[in-house]
Structure formats: C-alpha cells, structure tokens
Design a protein around this motif. Structure first.
Motif, PDB file in Angstrom:
ATOM      1  N   HIS A  93       1.016  -1.314  -0.115  1.00 34.43           N
ATOM      2  CA  HIS A  93      -0.115  -0.088  -0.122  1.00 34.43           C
ATOM      3  C   HIS A  93       0.801   1.373  -0.152  1.00 34.43           C
ATOM      4  O   HIS A  93       2.213   1.070  -0.244  1.00 34.43           O
ATOM      5  CB  HIS A  93      -0.909  -0.120   1.124  1.00 34.43           C
ATOM      6  CG  HIS A  93      -0.227  -0.364   2.568  1.00 34.43           C
ATOM      7  ND1 HIS A  93       0.125   0.588   3.219  1.00 34.43           N
ATOM      8  CD2 HIS A  93       0.172  -1.335   3.087  1.00 34.43           C
ATOM      9  CE1 HIS A  93       0.725   0.289   4.456  1.00 34.43           C
ATOM     10  NE2 HIS A  93       0.607  -1.073   4.352  1.00 34.43           N
ATOM     11  N   ALA A  94       0.150   2.473   0.106  1.00 35.14           N
ATOM     12  CA  ALA A  94       1.154   3.667   0.024  1.00 35.14           C
ATOM     13  C   ALA A  94       2.138   3.957   1.014  1.00 35.14           C
ATOM     14  O   ALA A  94       3.000   4.506   0.625  1.00 35.14           O
ATOM     15  CB  ALA A  94       0.054   5.116  -0.088  1.00 35.14           C
ATOM     16  N   SER A  95       1.932   3.515   2.047  1.00 34.21           N
ATOM     17  CA  SER A  95       2.770   3.387   3.164  1.00 34.21           C
ATOM     18  C   SER A  95       3.858   2.556   3.644  1.00 34.21           C
ATOM     19  O   SER A  95       4.497   2.456   4.287  1.00 34.21           O
ATOM     20  CB  SER A  95       2.309   3.608   4.704  1.00 34.21           C
ATOM     21  OG  SER A  95       1.509   5.098   4.683  1.00 34.21           O
ATOM     22  N   GLY A  96       3.833   1.363   2.586  1.00 37.90           N
ATOM     23  CA  GLY A  96       4.644   0.379   2.745  1.00 37.90           C
ATOM     24  C   GLY A  96       4.095  -1.167   2.618  1.00 37.90           C
ATOM     25  O   GLY A  96       2.884  -1.176   1.637  1.00 37.90           O
ATOM     26  N   VAL A  97       4.374  -2.272   3.229  1.00 41.39           N
ATOM     27  CA  VAL A  97       4.067  -3.391   2.917  1.00 41.39           C
ATOM     28  C   VAL A  97       3.705  -4.035   4.303  1.00 41.39           C
ATOM     29  O   VAL A  97       4.319  -3.855   5.386  1.00 41.39           O
ATOM     30  CB  VAL A  97       5.038  -4.424   2.434  1.00 41.39           C
ATOM     31  CG1 VAL A  97       4.600  -6.067   2.314  1.00 41.39           C
ATOM     32  CG2 VAL A  97       5.471  -3.941   1.103  1.00 41.39           C
ATOM     33  N   SER A  98       2.291  -4.640   4.404  1.00 38.72           N
ATOM     34  CA  SER A  98       1.735  -5.243   5.575  1.00 38.72           C
ATOM     35  C   SER A  98       1.297  -6.660   5.565  1.00 38.72           C
ATOM     36  O   SER A  98       0.667  -6.945   4.437  1.00 38.72           O
ATOM     37  CB  SER A  98       0.423  -4.319   6.131  1.00 38.72           C
ATOM     38  OG  SER A  98       1.282  -3.025   6.313  1.00 38.72           O
ATOM     39  N   GLU A  99       1.631  -7.429   6.601  1.00 42.84           N
ATOM     40  CA  GLU A  99       0.992  -8.746   6.718  1.00 42.84           C
ATOM     41  C   GLU A  99      -0.328  -8.600   7.496  1.00 42.84           C
ATOM     42  O   GLU A  99      -0.430  -8.196   8.759  1.00 42.84           O
ATOM     43  CB  GLU A  99       2.037  -9.630   7.488  1.00 42.84           C
ATOM     44  CG  GLU A  99       1.725 -10.981   7.094  1.00 42.84           C
ATOM     45  CD  GLU A  99       1.963 -11.545   5.930  1.00 42.84           C
ATOM     46  OE1 GLU A  99       1.526 -12.788   5.364  1.00 42.84           O
ATOM     47  OE2 GLU A  99       2.450 -10.877   5.084  1.00 42.84           O
ATOM     48  N   VAL A 100      -1.565  -8.579   6.989  1.00 43.06           N
ATOM     49  CA  VAL A 100      -2.737  -8.384   7.547  1.00 43.06           C
ATOM     50  C   VAL A 100      -3.906  -9.539   7.715  1.00 43.06           C
ATOM     51  O   VAL A 100      -3.332 -10.716   6.841  1.00 43.06           O
ATOM     52  CB  VAL A 100      -3.581  -7.423   6.905  1.00 43.06           C
ATOM     53  CG1 VAL A 100      -2.745  -6.226   6.554  1.00 43.06           C
ATOM     54  CG2 VAL A 100      -4.071  -7.834   5.348  1.00 43.06           C
ATOM     55  N   THR A 178      -0.945  10.865   9.767  1.00 41.99           N
ATOM     56  CA  THR A 178      -1.364  12.231  10.148  1.00 41.99           C
ATOM     57  C   THR A 178      -0.304  12.620  11.310  1.00 41.99           C
ATOM     58  O   THR A 178       0.482  11.736  11.860  1.00 41.99           O
ATOM     59  CB  THR A 178      -3.006  12.316  10.968  1.00 41.99           C
ATOM     60  OG1 THR A 178      -2.701  11.280  12.022  1.00 41.99           O
ATOM     61  CG2 THR A 178      -3.916  12.041   9.856  1.00 41.99           C
ATOM     62  N   ALA A 179      -0.423  13.833  11.964  1.00 43.13           N
ATOM     63  CA  ALA A 179       0.464  14.186  12.823  1.00 43.13           C
ATOM     64  C   ALA A 179       0.527  13.570  14.167  1.00 43.13           C
ATOM     65  O   ALA A 179       1.518  13.305  14.845  1.00 43.13           O
ATOM     66  CB  ALA A 179       0.341  15.863  12.994  1.00 43.13           C
ATOM     67  N   THR A 180      -0.776  12.900  14.405  1.00 45.32           N
ATOM     68  CA  THR A 180      -0.701  12.300  15.546  1.00 45.32           C
ATOM     69  C   THR A 180      -0.784  10.811  15.501  1.00 45.32           C
ATOM     70  O   THR A 180      -0.656   9.962  16.570  1.00 45.32           O
ATOM     71  CB  THR A 180      -2.367  12.688  16.108  1.00 45.32           C
ATOM     72  OG1 THR A 180      -3.334  12.302  15.312  1.00 45.32           O
ATOM     73  CG2 THR A 180      -2.441  14.008  16.689  1.00 45.32           C
ATOM     74  N   ALA A 181      -0.843  10.332  14.250  1.00 47.38           N
ATOM     75  CA  ALA A 181      -0.966   8.778  14.217  1.00 47.38           C
ATOM     76  C   ALA A 181      -0.215   8.552  12.761  1.00 47.38           C
ATOM     77  O   ALA A 181      -0.638   8.350  11.657  1.00 47.38           O
ATOM     78  CB  ALA A 181      -2.370   8.313  13.986  1.00 47.38           C
ATOM     79  N   SER A 182       1.123   8.522  13.161  1.00 47.74           N
ATOM     80  CA  SER A 182       2.123   7.866  11.784  1.00 47.74           C
ATOM     81  C   SER A 182       2.026   6.462  11.691  1.00 47.74           C
ATOM     82  O   SER A 182       1.507   5.702  12.468  1.00 47.74           O
ATOM     83  CB  SER A 182       3.634   8.256  12.346  1.00 47.74           C
ATOM     84  OG  SER A 182       3.933   7.209  13.358  1.00 47.74           O
ATOM     85  N   PHE A 183       2.311   6.060  10.457  1.00 48.27           N
ATOM     86  CA  PHE A 183       2.223   4.666  10.293  1.00 48.27           C
ATOM     87  C   PHE A 183       3.053   3.683  10.952  1.00 48.27           C
ATOM     88  O   PHE A 183       2.538   2.639  11.470  1.00 48.27           O
ATOM     89  CB  PHE A 183       2.807   4.661   8.839  1.00 48.27           C
ATOM     90  CG  PHE A 183       2.882   2.943   8.413  1.00 48.27           C
ATOM     91  CD1 PHE A 183       1.911   2.115   8.160  1.00 48.27           C
ATOM     92  CD2 PHE A 183       4.109   2.406   7.849  1.00 48.27           C
ATOM     93  CE1 PHE A 183       1.737   1.045   7.774  1.00 48.27           C
ATOM     94  CE2 PHE A 183       4.118   1.132   7.477  1.00 48.27           C
ATOM     95  CZ  PHE A 183       2.905   0.180   7.454  1.00 48.27           C
ATOM     96  N   GLU A 184       4.245   4.234  11.600  1.00 45.83           N
ATOM     97  CA  GLU A 184       4.927   3.278  12.615  1.00 45.83           C
ATOM     98  C   GLU A 184       4.131   3.293  13.671  1.00 45.83           C
ATOM     99  O   GLU A 184       4.233   2.298  14.456  1.00 45.83           O
ATOM    100  CB  GLU A 184       6.289   4.230  12.943  1.00 45.83           C
ATOM    101  CG  GLU A 184       7.173   3.914  11.714  1.00 45.83           C
ATOM    102  CD  GLU A 184       6.948   5.011  10.375  1.00 45.83           C
ATOM    103  OE1 GLU A 184       5.936   5.880  10.803  1.00 45.83           O
ATOM    104  OE2 GLU A 184       7.511   4.692   9.273  1.00 45.83           O
ATOM    105  N   VAL A 193      -3.054  -0.730   6.858  1.00 45.54           N
ATOM    106  CA  VAL A 193      -2.977  -0.372   5.490  1.00 45.54           C
ATOM    107  C   VAL A 193      -3.402   1.084   5.304  1.00 45.54           C
ATOM    108  O   VAL A 193      -4.749   1.429   5.708  1.00 45.54           O
ATOM    109  CB  VAL A 193      -4.055  -1.529   4.795  1.00 45.54           C
ATOM    110  CG1 VAL A 193      -4.191  -0.955   3.283  1.00 45.54           C
ATOM    111  CG2 VAL A 193      -3.343  -2.781   4.770  1.00 45.54           C
ATOM    112  N   LEU A 194      -2.707   1.894   4.693  1.00 48.81           N
ATOM    113  CA  LEU A 194      -2.794   3.300   4.564  1.00 48.81           C
ATOM    114  C   LEU A 194      -2.710   3.392   2.948  1.00 48.81           C
ATOM    115  O   LEU A 194      -1.633   3.434   2.429  1.00 48.81           O
ATOM    116  CB  LEU A 194      -2.028   4.165   5.262  1.00 48.81           C
ATOM    117  CG  LEU A 194      -1.856   4.145   6.725  1.00 48.81           C
ATOM    118  CD1 LEU A 194      -0.937   5.018   7.111  1.00 48.81           C
ATOM    119  CD2 LEU A 194      -3.365   4.381   7.253  1.00 48.81           C
ATOM    120  N   VAL A 195      -3.895   3.554   2.451  1.00 50.84           N
ATOM    121  CA  VAL A 195      -4.188   3.473   0.709  1.00 50.84           C
ATOM    122  C   VAL A 195      -3.612   4.653  -0.124  1.00 50.84           C
ATOM    123  O   VAL A 195      -3.330   5.000  -1.156  1.00 50.84           O
ATOM    124  CB  VAL A 195      -5.451   3.268   0.288  1.00 50.84           C
ATOM    125  CG1 VAL A 195      -5.756   1.720   1.001  1.00 50.84           C
ATOM    126  CG2 VAL A 195      -6.589   4.292   0.780  1.00 50.84           C
TER     127      VAL A 195
END
Length: 364
Positions: A93-100, A178-184, A193-195
């Motif tokens: 996805h736009a922010s990386g790769v995730s195992e979901v 967002t500023a309060t909720a980064s992908f990390e 997942v952030l599209v």
C-alpha cells in the motif's frame, strides 16, 4: 423537442394544486415525450405520481433531497474473503507493506471512505472504532443508524492512538498518516493499511477492499454499480439533461467539475453537464452564475451548517433568482456527505438521489 426544453415547459405549468384535468394533461405530455425518446425505453405511467418529484421541504427555494433515504439495505450481508490459503495476506500500500489478517474481525477505520468500504463489502459490524465527523452526527446518515454505535477514535485529522489501542484491533484502515498517528505508531498497535490520497474513488475503494481481504467482492459490487448507473441513465434519458453542480462552503461558491465525486457519478449515469462545467472544479462569483452555473437543473451541495447559511443567502440574491433553473423550480439541495463523499455506498446513494430528481421539480 430536446428533453431539457420539454422539462422547462412542464415545470412552468405543473402545480401541486392541479385538478384532474391538469393531471390528465400532464400524463398526456409524458406520453408525448415517450414517443420522442422511444430509444430510451420510456413508457407511459398509469398516473404521474411516480414520474414527477414533488419535494415539500426546501432551503431558499431549493428542494431538499434525501430526507427519507432508506438505509436499511445500504450495507449488504458479509462477503466471503478472497480465495487463498493461510490466515494472513501480504498487502502493498501507499505507506509500505503489511501482513494483514485474511479475514479481519476487529477493524478500526480512519476515514469515512474506509467506513464506506466496510459497509460496501458487508463488514461494517466488525468495525470496533472509527474517526468521527464534526457536528451533531458522528457518522454520515447515508450509512444508516448502526454506525452511530461505533466508538470514536478522534477526528480524521487527529486520530488518537491510545483510543485505537484500547479497542484491540486486528486491522487499521485509512488513507494517509497524520501528525498524531504515523504509520509506525499505528502498525505498532495492529497491522495497518494506508492507501494514500489523491486516488480516484474507485481506485481507493479497491485498495481499501484489498486491505480487508475482499478484492473479489469489491470487483463484484463495482460491476453491479456500473450496471445500475447505466440502466438508470437509460431509464431516465439522462443524456437529454444538463445538470449543474455547485457546492457552498462558509465562504466559497465552487462548481463541481468532472474531477469531483458527484461529477464522476453523473458521468457514470450519462447525465450531461453545461458546457462551462465540463472541466475540473472551479470557484465562481455571482457575476458568473448566468454563464457558468445555469443548467436544466441545479444540484446544490451545502457543506455543513456554515455552508448551508452561506448557500441560503446566495440563493436569495437576484443573480441566483434570475437563473432559469431557479425560475423553473429545478434546484435541489443534496446531502454533502453523499455528493461530496468518496465510496461505493455513497455512489449508490447518489444514484438514488439522481433517479428521484433528474426529471423532477420542486413545489412550494
């Protein structure tokens, strides 16, 4: 006679106080129209109650659409997860790769479009947390009343990771950090997942569905939507009508062009646009109304309470009242969360609004 010209004639003569003779005359006019557009599959109704929309609630003369929207079937039954083996899937996805999870059970959504997507594939009851809207209602009305019980996790601009963590999700779904909720920060809580932003609504819906493990279900409902849009356009002789779209915020008047959500849905249905509105969205002033806002009918989007206040003031000006669509009582105020939305469920609700108003007019 073009349909737009016919509708203008009909709107000038139709009245909610019509007697039997006038009702019969209107039915005769509908029959005459059918003869002119046989290719569109038109048929003469037994009476005209289903062919002419009469809205009795209005804002500055604009008939309010969607007050009695049926949301009982907005969200279907749960769809099956995509075919495959294993309990997890790898999603890029736009922010990386995730195992979901292949079939998530506890979902937190960080955008309305993500909540809309869970509804469209039948998984909204698995949503344990969602960002909320400003105003008295935390979630859009078009998604029904059940979503009102979903716990809030802050606004879309400022989701609260602590509240998200308390809900123990197994999937977090959104668009951008967002500023309060980064992908990390989010993926430390649960698979995320952030599209990404800036996609077309259909591309975003497909990406969100992939995060939910529902690519196949998403493809099926998108195909059904396109069939529904094409069929509705044919039944309504949509190509014969030029519909204008304008959105009022607290301080702007913006024509919604082909790049807007509503503009794309009108295009899918085959509704035509005035010549000036066939490009991207742009702001207008009252001096532009006659050349850039006029249409066979006008749909008005009111962005929140301030947009409603500003829009009502504009629609009481002489420049607005001089528009042919306003004089013909063919101005409709629509739900901004639907018409300025982003999702398959919103698109289907918008189609319903269009089929109920495209050949209609507003009564006093």
């Amino acid at each position: 006679m073009p349909l737009s010209a016919f509708v203008r004639t009909r709107n000038r003569t139709a009245s909610p106080r019509s007697g039997p003779a006038r009702v019969a005359r209107r039915v005769g006019m509908v029959a005459a129209l059918c003869g002119a557009v046989v290719a569109a599959g038109c048929s003469t109704p037994a009476d005209d109650s289903g062919s002419i929309v009469r809205t009795t609630t209005n804002i500055a003369g604009a008939g309010v659409v969607g007050l009695e929207r049926d949301t009982a079937k907005a969200c279907p039954l749960p769809s099956a997860p995509d075919a495959g083996s294993g309990s997890t899937r790898t999603v890029t996805h736009a922010s990386g790769v995730s195992e979901v999870p292949a079939d998530p059970q506890r979902i937190v959504v960080l955008t309305t479009s993500a909540l809309d997507a869970t509804c469209a594939v039948g998984l909204w009851e698995r949503v344990v947390g969602a960002v909320t809207l400003d105003g008295s209602r935390p979630q859009p009305a078009y998604l029904g009343t059940g979503v009102l019980k979903i716990p809030g996790v802050g606004s879309a601009a400022q989701p609260d990771p602590a509240k998200i963590a308390e809900l123990r999700p197994d999937l977090i779904l959104g668009d951008i950090p967002t500023a309060t909720a980064s992908f990390e920060a989010l993926r430390a809580i649960a698979p995320t997942v952030l599209v990404g932003a800036g996609n077309s609504w259909q591309a975003e819906f497909t990406a969100l569905a992939a995060g939910l493990g529902r690519r196949e279900a998403a493809g099926a409902v998108l195909d059904a939507y396109h069939t529904e849009a094409a069929d509705a356009g044919m039944a309504m002789a949509a190509k014969q009508t030029q519909a204008s779209l304008i959105r009022f915020t607290a301080d702007t008047d913006q024509v919604q062009g082909s790049d807007s959500f509503a503009g794309q849905i009108l295009g899918d249905m085959g509704v035509q646009r005035p010549q000036a509105q066939r490009g991207t969205s742009f702001n207008v002033t009252p001096d532009d109304f006659a050349t850039k806002v006029e249409g066979d009918l006008i749909y008005v989007l009111l962005a929140g309470d301030e947009g409603k206040k500003h829009g009502a003031a504009v629609m009481r000006t002489d420049q607005w009242k001089d528009l042919g669509a306003a004089g013909d009582k063919r101005v409709f105020a629509v739900d901004d969360t639907v018409w300025h939305g982003n999702g398959l469920t919103a698109a289907r609700a918008l189609l319903t609004d269009l089929t109920g108003t495209l050949n209609g007019f507003v009564t006093d």
